[in-house]
Scaffold this motif. Structure first.
Motif, PDB file in Angstrom:
ATOM      1  N   UNK A  19       0.726  -0.969   0.046  1.00  0.00           N
ATOM      2  CA  UNK A  19      -0.057   0.115   0.118  1.00  0.00           C
ATOM      3  C   UNK A  19       0.566   1.014   0.072  1.00  0.00           C
ATOM      4  N   UNK A  20       1.968   1.564   0.203  1.00  0.00           N
ATOM      5  CA  UNK A  20       2.781   2.563   1.084  1.00  0.00           C
ATOM      6  C   UNK A  20       3.734   2.392  -0.882  1.00  0.00           C
ATOM      7  N   UNK A  21       4.046   1.383  -0.851  1.00  0.00           N
ATOM      8  CA  UNK A  21       4.002   1.881  -2.806  1.00  0.00           C
ATOM      9  C   UNK A  21       3.493   1.986  -4.007  1.00  0.00           C
ATOM     10  N   UNK A  22       2.053   2.206  -3.636  1.00  0.00           N
ATOM     11  CA  UNK A  22       1.124   2.868  -4.668  1.00  0.00           C
ATOM     12  C   UNK A  22       1.221   4.091  -3.773  1.00  0.00           C
ATOM     13  N   UNK A  23       0.680   3.636  -3.151  1.00  0.00           N
ATOM     14  CA  UNK A  23       0.808   5.597  -2.844  1.00  0.00           C
ATOM     15  C   UNK A  23       2.073   6.758  -3.154  1.00  0.00           C
ATOM     16  N   UNK A  50      -7.854  -5.718  -0.585  1.00  0.00           N
ATOM     17  CA  UNK A  50      -7.721  -5.164   0.029  1.00  0.00           C
ATOM     18  C   UNK A  50      -8.105  -4.247  -0.584  1.00  0.00           C
ATOM     19  N   UNK A  51      -8.348  -4.497  -2.018  1.00  0.00           N
ATOM     20  CA  UNK A  51      -8.843  -2.521  -2.852  1.00  0.00           C
ATOM     21  C   UNK A  51      -8.281  -2.075  -2.982  1.00  0.00           C
ATOM     22  N   UNK A  52      -6.570  -1.631  -3.458  1.00  0.00           N
ATOM     23  CA  UNK A  52      -5.766  -0.854  -3.557  1.00  0.00           C
ATOM     24  C   UNK A  52      -4.866  -1.426  -5.013  1.00  0.00           C
ATOM     25  N   UNK A  53      -6.039  -1.656  -5.511  1.00  0.00           N
ATOM     26  CA  UNK A  53      -5.097  -2.674  -6.645  1.00  0.00           C
ATOM     27  C   UNK A  53      -5.609  -1.582  -7.644  1.00  0.00           C
ATOM     28  N   UNK A  54      -4.712  -0.870  -7.862  1.00  0.00           N
ATOM     29  CA  UNK A  54      -4.525   0.114  -9.242  1.00  0.00           C
ATOM     30  C   UNK A  54      -5.699   1.146  -9.465  1.00  0.00           C
ATOM     31  N   UNK A  55      -5.706   2.462  -9.228  1.00  0.00           N
ATOM     32  CA  UNK A  55      -6.615   3.429  -9.459  1.00  0.00           C
ATOM     33  C   UNK A  55      -6.294   4.589  -9.997  1.00  0.00           C
ATOM     34  N   UNK A  57      -4.844   6.873 -12.695  1.00  0.00           N
ATOM     35  CA  UNK A  57      -3.785   6.491 -13.929  1.00  0.00           C
ATOM     36  C   UNK A  57      -2.815   5.765 -13.263  1.00  0.00           C
ATOM     37  N   UNK A  58      -2.649   5.146 -12.325  1.00  0.00           N
ATOM     38  CA  UNK A  58      -1.813   3.861 -11.896  1.00  0.00           C
ATOM     39  C   UNK A  58      -1.809   2.639 -12.281  1.00  0.00           C
ATOM     40  N   UNK A  59      -1.173   2.289 -12.956  1.00  0.00           N
ATOM     41  CA  UNK A  59      -1.692   0.524 -13.202  1.00  0.00           C
ATOM     42  C   UNK A  59      -0.328  -0.297 -12.935  1.00  0.00           C
ATOM     43  N   UNK A  60      -0.831  -1.004 -11.982  1.00  0.00           N
ATOM     44  CA  UNK A  60       0.196  -2.406 -11.683  1.00  0.00           C
ATOM     45  C   UNK A  60      -0.168  -3.904 -12.147  1.00  0.00           C
ATOM     46  N   UNK A  61       0.691  -4.157 -12.686  1.00  0.00           N
ATOM     47  CA  UNK A  61       1.349  -5.165 -13.270  1.00  0.00           C
ATOM     48  C   UNK A  61       2.117  -6.176 -12.398  1.00  0.00           C
ATOM     49  N   UNK A  62       0.945  -7.382 -12.097  1.00  0.00           N
ATOM     50  CA  UNK A  62       1.022  -8.404 -11.099  1.00  0.00           C
ATOM     51  C   UNK A  62       2.571  -8.829 -11.417  1.00  0.00           C
ATOM     52  N   UNK A  63       3.969  -9.516 -10.186  1.00  0.00           N
ATOM     53  CA  UNK A  63       4.902  -9.832 -10.553  1.00  0.00           C
ATOM     54  C   UNK A  63       5.440 -10.775  -9.478  1.00  0.00           C
ATOM     55  N   UNK A  64       6.886 -11.369 -10.210  1.00  0.00           N
ATOM     56  CA  UNK A  64       7.505 -11.993  -9.219  1.00  0.00           C
ATOM     57  C   UNK A  64       8.905 -12.358  -9.136  1.00  0.00           C
TER      58      UNK A  64
END
Length: 225
Positions: A19-23, A50-55, A57-64
């Motif tokens: 969550x901190x990374x997203x912010x 948790x409902x924090x996935x992308x909102x 203009x920010x897009x999150x690519x799932x990775x590992x």
């Protein structure tokens, strides 16, 4: 387009929660990020659930992120745009996690045999502990106890390859990891290729199905890139 596609969270060896990374990414004006924790997709899963996935203009690519290789070369492979709930991927991550805990126990036993007062519990309850226990967490506790002035010094003396408390970690073959990532619908990318120091290894990885090579890295200059 400003992006950061190689980020670690507190679910491996990062300092910030997902969550901190997203912010922070939003505040920095990034358009794309990928959380690529070592041997874990739990950080991405937490964002989803948790409902924090992308909102916005920010897009999150799932990775590992995975480590592969042999006695001569260590290879880091990132998987992008994976299905984090893929059964094959989840099964292999569980296998790697179990091996990580076994390795951690062996490292602590070696250190105690060498005269260092350290226990598993104090590493696991350390305030800097992340979700996936590793050598850096052990080193952090040894520094706090006054045995070493820095984590790097601890690694140089005890924990890196060839030192008395080094325990090899469980590794899959690069071709197996490439197939695993592709099987989960993802794209396998070679991370930090300069670290390998052998372009024949890079060529072989390309032949085995690597879909991309990381060209921007914190320690790379313009020539490296």
């Amino acid at each position: 387009m400003p992006s950061d596609l190689h980020i670690h969270s507190t679910f491996s060896d990062g300092k910030d929660t997902p969550e901190e990374i997203v912010e922070a990414a939003k505040a920095a004006g990034l358009h794309y990020i990928a959380i690529t924790d070592h041997d874990s997709v739990e950080g991405v899963t937490e964002l989803y659930e948790s409902g924090h996935y992308g909102s916005g203009s920010l897009h999150i690519i799932p990775g590992v992120g995975f480590t592969a290789g042999d006695a001569q070369h260590e290879v880091h492979i990132l998987g992008y745009n994976i299905d984090i709930y893929d059964a094959g991927l989840q099964e292999k991550l569980e296998e790697i996690s179990e091996a990580r805990w076994t390795r951690f126990t062996e490292i602590v036993e070696l250190l105690r045999g060498l005269g260092y007062e350290i226990g598993e519990t104090e590493v696991l309850t350390d305030e800097g502990f992340c979700k996936a226990v590793g050598r850096s967490h052990v080193a952090r506790v040894l520094v706090k106890k006054g045995y070493f002035v820095s984590i790097r010094a601890c690694f140089d003396r005890l924990l890196k390859r060839g030192r008395p408390a080094y325990v090899p970690h469980f590794r899959l073959a690069p071709e197996e990891l490439i197939d695993l990532i592709k099987g989960a619908g993802g794209i396998p990318v070679l991370a930090n290729p300069k670290e390998i120091e052998d372009e024949t290894v890079v060529d072989r990885l390309i032949q085995q199905g690597i879909g991309g090579i990381e060209a921007f890295y914190p320690t790379y200059d313009r020539q490296d890139t």
